[in-house]
Design a protein around this motif. Structure first.
Motif, PDB file in Angstrom:
ATOM      1  N   ALA A 141       0.830  -1.208   0.000  1.00 36.87           N
ATOM      2  CA  ALA A 141       0.000   0.000   0.000  1.00 36.87           C
ATOM      3  C   ALA A 141       0.863   1.256   0.000  1.00 36.87           C
ATOM      4  CB  ALA A 141      -0.940  -0.001   1.202  1.00 36.87           C
ATOM      5  N   ARG A 142       1.988   1.214   0.711  1.00 36.23           N
ATOM      6  CA  ARG A 142       2.908   2.356   0.700  1.00 36.23           C
ATOM      7  C   ARG A 142       3.452   2.589  -0.705  1.00 36.23           C
ATOM      8  NH1 ARG A 142       5.508   3.472   6.003  1.00 36.23           N
ATOM      9  NH2 ARG A 142       7.367   4.107   4.843  1.00 36.23           N
ATOM     10  N   ARG A 143       3.797   1.512  -1.382  1.00 36.00           N
ATOM     11  CA  ARG A 143       4.314   1.625  -2.750  1.00 36.00           C
ATOM     12  C   ARG A 143       3.256   2.202  -3.681  1.00 36.00           C
ATOM     13  NH1 ARG A 143       8.616  -2.351  -3.671  1.00 36.00           N
ATOM     14  NH2 ARG A 143       7.630  -3.150  -5.554  1.00 36.00           N
ATOM     15  N   ALA A 144       2.016   1.757  -3.511  1.00 41.24           N
ATOM     16  CA  ALA A 144       0.928   2.297  -4.333  1.00 41.24           C
ATOM     17  C   ALA A 144       0.737   3.785  -4.075  1.00 41.24           C
ATOM     18  CB  ALA A 144      -0.362   1.536  -4.058  1.00 41.24           C
ATOM     19  N   ALA A 145       0.804   4.176  -2.804  1.00 37.78           N
ATOM     20  CA  ALA A 145       0.630   5.593  -2.459  1.00 37.78           C
ATOM     21  C   ALA A 145       1.747   6.443  -3.046  1.00 37.78           C
ATOM     22  CB  ALA A 145       0.578   5.757  -0.941  1.00 37.78           C
ATOM     23  N   LEU A 146       2.969   5.929  -3.019  1.00 36.51           N
ATOM     24  CA  LEU A 146       4.082   6.672  -3.627  1.00 36.51           C
ATOM     25  C   LEU A 146       3.878   6.823  -5.125  1.00 36.51           C
ATOM     26  CD1 LEU A 146       7.140   5.215  -1.677  1.00 36.51           C
ATOM     27  CD2 LEU A 146       6.396   7.606  -1.705  1.00 36.51           C
ATOM     28  N   CYS A 147       3.392   5.760  -5.769  1.00 36.50           N
ATOM     29  CA  CYS A 147       3.092   5.852  -7.202  1.00 36.50           C
ATOM     30  C   CYS A 147       2.044   6.930  -7.452  1.00 36.50           C
ATOM     31  CB  CYS A 147       2.598   4.508  -7.729  1.00 36.50           C
ATOM     32  SG  CYS A 147       3.869   3.234  -7.913  1.00 36.50           S
ATOM     33  N   ALA A 148       1.023   6.981  -6.590  1.00 31.79           N
ATOM     34  CA  ALA A 148      -0.025   7.990  -6.741  1.00 31.79           C
ATOM     35  C   ALA A 148       0.536   9.394  -6.549  1.00 31.79           C
ATOM     36  CB  ALA A 148      -1.145   7.723  -5.736  1.00 31.79           C
ATOM     37  N   GLU A 150       3.594  10.506  -6.798  1.00 28.73           N
ATOM     38  CA  GLU A 150       4.585  10.913  -7.794  1.00 28.73           C
ATOM     39  C   GLU A 150       3.969  11.176  -9.167  1.00 28.73           C
ATOM     40  OE1 GLU A 150       7.781  11.619  -7.496  1.00 28.73           O
ATOM     41  OE2 GLU A 150       7.724  11.297  -5.330  1.00 28.73           O
ATOM     42  N   THR A 151       2.746  10.720  -9.384  1.00 27.30           N
ATOM     43  CA  THR A 151       2.121  10.910 -10.699  1.00 27.30           C
ATOM     44  C   THR A 151       0.812  11.684 -10.603  1.00 27.30           C
ATOM     45  OG1 THR A 151       1.070   8.709 -10.534  1.00 27.30           O
ATOM     46  CG2 THR A 151       3.185   8.845 -11.682  1.00 27.30           C
ATOM     47  N   ALA A 152       0.567  12.323  -9.467  1.00 28.69           N
ATOM     48  CA  ALA A 152      -0.648  13.129  -9.309  1.00 28.69           C
ATOM     49  C   ALA A 152      -0.669  14.231 -10.363  1.00 28.69           C
ATOM     50  CB  ALA A 152      -0.689  13.737  -7.907  1.00 28.69           C
ATOM     51  N   GLY A 153      -1.823  14.456 -10.927  1.00 30.02           N
ATOM     52  CA  GLY A 153      -1.905  15.478 -11.968  1.00 30.02           C
ATOM     53  C   GLY A 153      -3.233  15.452 -12.674  1.00 30.02           C
ATOM     54  N   ASP A 154      -3.227  15.764 -13.950  1.00 26.44           N
ATOM     55  CA  ASP A 154      -4.471  15.882 -14.702  1.00 26.44           C
ATOM     56  C   ASP A 154      -5.277  14.588 -14.712  1.00 26.44           C
ATOM     57  OD1 ASP A 154      -3.875  18.487 -15.284  1.00 26.44           O
ATOM     58  OD2 ASP A 154      -2.981  18.043 -17.236  1.00 26.44           O
ATOM     59  N   PHE A 155      -4.617  13.446 -14.925  1.00 25.61           N
ATOM     60  CA  PHE A 155      -5.343  12.177 -15.033  1.00 25.61           C
ATOM     61  C   PHE A 155      -5.513  11.517 -13.668  1.00 25.61           C
ATOM     62  CE2 PHE A 155      -5.398   7.524 -16.019  1.00 25.61           C
ATOM     63  CZ  PHE A 155      -6.662   7.500 -16.583  1.00 25.61           C
ATOM     64  N   ILE A 156      -4.445  11.421 -12.878  1.00 22.44           N
ATOM     65  CA  ILE A 156      -4.538  10.827 -11.553  1.00 22.44           C
ATOM     66  C   ILE A 156      -5.026  11.883 -10.568  1.00 22.44           C
ATOM     67  CG2 ILE A 156      -3.267   9.787  -9.639  1.00 22.44           C
ATOM     68  CD1 ILE A 156      -3.745   7.924 -12.024  1.00 22.44           C
ATOM     69  N   CYS A 157      -6.216  11.646 -10.023  1.00 26.27           N
ATOM     70  CA  CYS A 157      -6.839  12.668  -9.187  1.00 26.27           C
ATOM     71  C   CYS A 157      -7.150  12.183  -7.777  1.00 26.27           C
ATOM     72  CB  CYS A 157      -8.121  13.170  -9.850  1.00 26.27           C
ATOM     73  SG  CYS A 157      -9.373  11.884 -10.087  1.00 26.27           S
ATOM     74  N   GLY A 158      -6.956  10.896  -7.495  1.00 29.15           N
ATOM     75  CA  GLY A 158      -7.328  10.397  -6.180  1.00 29.15           C
ATOM     76  C   GLY A 158      -6.544   9.177  -5.763  1.00 29.15           C
ATOM     77  N   PHE A 159      -6.744   8.784  -4.507  1.00 29.41           N
ATOM     78  CA  PHE A 159      -6.116   7.590  -3.935  1.00 29.41           C
ATOM     79  C   PHE A 159      -7.137   6.901  -3.030  1.00 29.41           C
ATOM     80  CE2 PHE A 159      -3.869   5.495  -0.394  1.00 29.41           C
ATOM     81  CZ  PHE A 159      -3.081   4.593  -1.107  1.00 29.41           C
ATOM     82  N   GLY A 160      -7.081   5.576  -3.025  1.00 33.50           N
ATOM     83  CA  GLY A 160      -7.992   4.826  -2.169  1.00 33.50           C
ATOM     84  C   GLY A 160      -7.469   3.445  -1.879  1.00 33.50           C
ATOM     85  N   CYS A 179       0.395  10.213   2.767  1.00 27.74           N
ATOM     86  CA  CYS A 179       1.233  10.525   1.604  1.00 27.74           C
ATOM     87  C   CYS A 179       0.387  11.085   0.467  1.00 27.74           C
ATOM     88  CB  CYS A 179       1.978   9.263   1.159  1.00 27.74           C
ATOM     89  SG  CYS A 179       2.950   9.437  -0.352  1.00 27.74           S
ATOM     90  N   ALA A 180      -0.733  10.420   0.183  1.00 29.49           N
ATOM     91  CA  ALA A 180      -1.603  10.859  -0.909  1.00 29.49           C
ATOM     92  C   ALA A 180      -2.235  12.213  -0.597  1.00 29.49           C
ATOM     93  CB  ALA A 180      -2.688   9.817  -1.151  1.00 29.49           C
ATOM     94  N   ARG A 181      -2.611  12.425   0.648  1.00 29.51           N
ATOM     95  CA  ARG A 181      -3.201  13.704   1.040  1.00 29.51           C
ATOM     96  C   ARG A 181      -2.221  14.848   0.829  1.00 29.51           C
ATOM     97  NH1 ARG A 181      -4.283  12.354   5.677  1.00 29.51           N
ATOM     98  NH2 ARG A 181      -6.476  11.798   5.451  1.00 29.51           N
ATOM     99  N   GLU A 182      -0.970  14.620   1.211  1.00 32.49           N
ATOM    100  CA  GLU A 182       0.053  15.654   1.041  1.00 32.49           C
ATOM    101  C   GLU A 182       0.299  15.972  -0.434  1.00 32.49           C
ATOM    102  OE1 GLU A 182       3.547  14.477   3.133  1.00 32.49           O
ATOM    103  OE2 GLU A 182       2.561  14.480   5.090  1.00 32.49           O
ATOM    104  N   ALA A 183       0.024  15.008  -1.303  1.00 35.84           N
ATOM    105  CA  ALA A 183       0.182  15.227  -2.738  1.00 35.84           C
ATOM    106  C   ALA A 183      -1.032  15.917  -3.353  1.00 35.84           C
ATOM    107  CB  ALA A 183       0.437  13.894  -3.443  1.00 35.84           C
ATOM    108  N   GLY A 184      -2.039  16.209  -2.541  1.00 36.99           N
ATOM    109  CA  GLY A 184      -3.213  16.920  -3.023  1.00 36.99           C
ATOM    110  C   GLY A 184      -4.268  16.050  -3.662  1.00 36.99           C
ATOM    111  N   LEU A 185      -4.207  14.741  -3.436  1.00 41.24           N
ATOM    112  CA  LEU A 185      -5.157  13.819  -4.049  1.00 41.24           C
ATOM    113  C   LEU A 185      -6.417  13.675  -3.204  1.00 41.24           C
ATOM    114  CD1 LEU A 185      -2.580  11.101  -5.109  1.00 41.24           C
ATOM    115  CD2 LEU A 185      -3.946  12.504  -6.678  1.00 41.24           C
TER     116      LEU A 185
END
Length: 325
Positions: A141-148, A150-160, A179-185
């Protein structure tokens, strides 16, 4: 029902794969996964643990970014035919490169390209919500969150997070949500499907998501229902999924109408439609028959869904104009 404009917030990409698509891809790769199909051609499973195994077996034929590009286009075509104007699709780095960031970027690039093509040719707008798989454990789950992140932007808009809700506790996965919250997701989480109200309360306390996947078992604790309404926690409801998995015997016993009556914000989605033999048109038709919901109610729910979407303000404004047009 197919003509009604719709917004869908809870759809797993692999779980939306048409059986014929997976069967054809397996044949191209000379893989024998015939055991996951029923005689009539659909997916065959007997209970939730078996469903997860069949889901992962079907996903095993998706091995390259090109496979995922083809899959997203196939799913987009079906969603557009079902009247979806805007949809958020759950994407798992675990299935797209094993959680490795470099590999995830390749898969994501292919899927984002497919989404742009779908918007240009089909008129459907799609965004991605990176989803950890709970029963794969906190480290994945940590790895998934890091992927989210690091690629947050126009297409990736959320994490769950999805998967087996009965595994571990929400607190074990808090790092990923932080982690995802800090990235603005935007944040969503499967809760209140296989665990009762306590699972929802624990998830809200650990993760503070603005949306919950399913959340139907909140109805067993009316104080919790009031809390969801007060905090405007949006429920991504998937009635057909709940019925197929045996949570309720039929649509009239499903709490969707009571939750709505009590002021809970909600939307209607299909979860893993070919697995559950459903579509949004079928979901809407069932709600119409059971609860006399008419077009104005469905339009209001679509706008409510769009209000809870994780997309940027310009996209929300553009889709709102289509819904209200």
């Amino acid at each position: 029902m197919r003509r009604l404009a719709k917004v869908e917030l809870h759809l797993h990409l692999e779980g939306a794969a048409p059986p014929a698509f997976i069967r054809g891809l397996a044949a191209e790769k000379h893989m024998d996964i015939s055991g996951i199909f029923a005689a009539e051609g659909g997916y065959a499973w007997k209970d939730f643990p078996h469903f997860l195994k069949v889901y992962e077996a079907a996903s095993s034929v998706l091995r390259t970014p090109a496979d995922y590009r083809r899959l997203l286009l196939a799913v987009a075509e079906e969603r557009a035919a079902d009247g979806v104007l805007y949809g958020e699709i759950f994407l798992s780095p675990d299935f797209c490169g094993g959680g490795e960031l470099a590999a995830w970027r390749d898969y994501l690039g292919a899927m984002a390209e497919a989404a742009r093509e779908a918007e240009a040719t089909l008129g459907i707008t799609l965004r991605g919500v990176v989803t950890a798989v709970r029963h794969f454990g906190p480290e994945q789950a940590r790895r998934a969150a890091l992927c989210a992140a690091e690629t947050a932007g126009d297409f990736i808009c959320g994490f769950g997070i999805g998967g087996d809700e009965t595994v571990l506790s929400p607190a074990d996965f808090s790092w990923g949500f932080d982690c995802a919250r800090e990235a603005g997701l935007g944040l969503t989480a499967h809760a209140g499907e296989w665990r009762g109200p306590e699972g929802i309360r624990d998830s809200l306390a650990a993760w503070a998501p603005s949306r919950l996947g399913h959340g139907v078992r909140a109805i067993e604790d009316l104080a919790l229902v009031d809390l969801l309404a007060e905090r405007e926690i949006h429920l991504e409801l998937c009635p057909g999924s709940n019925l197929a998995l045996g949570l309720y015997p039929d649509i009239r016993h499903h709490p969707v109408a009571e939750l709505e009556r009590r002021g809970v914000k909600l939307s209607i989605s299909t979860d893993d439609p070919p697995f559950f033999r459903t579509s949004l048109a079928k979901e809407f038709a069932a709600l119409h028959r059971a609860f006399d919901w008419e077009e104005p109610q469905f339009r209001r729910i679509a706008l409510q869904a769009l209000d809870a979407a994780f997309c940027d303000p310009d996209t929300r404004k553009r889709i709102t104009a289509k819904l209200e047009g």
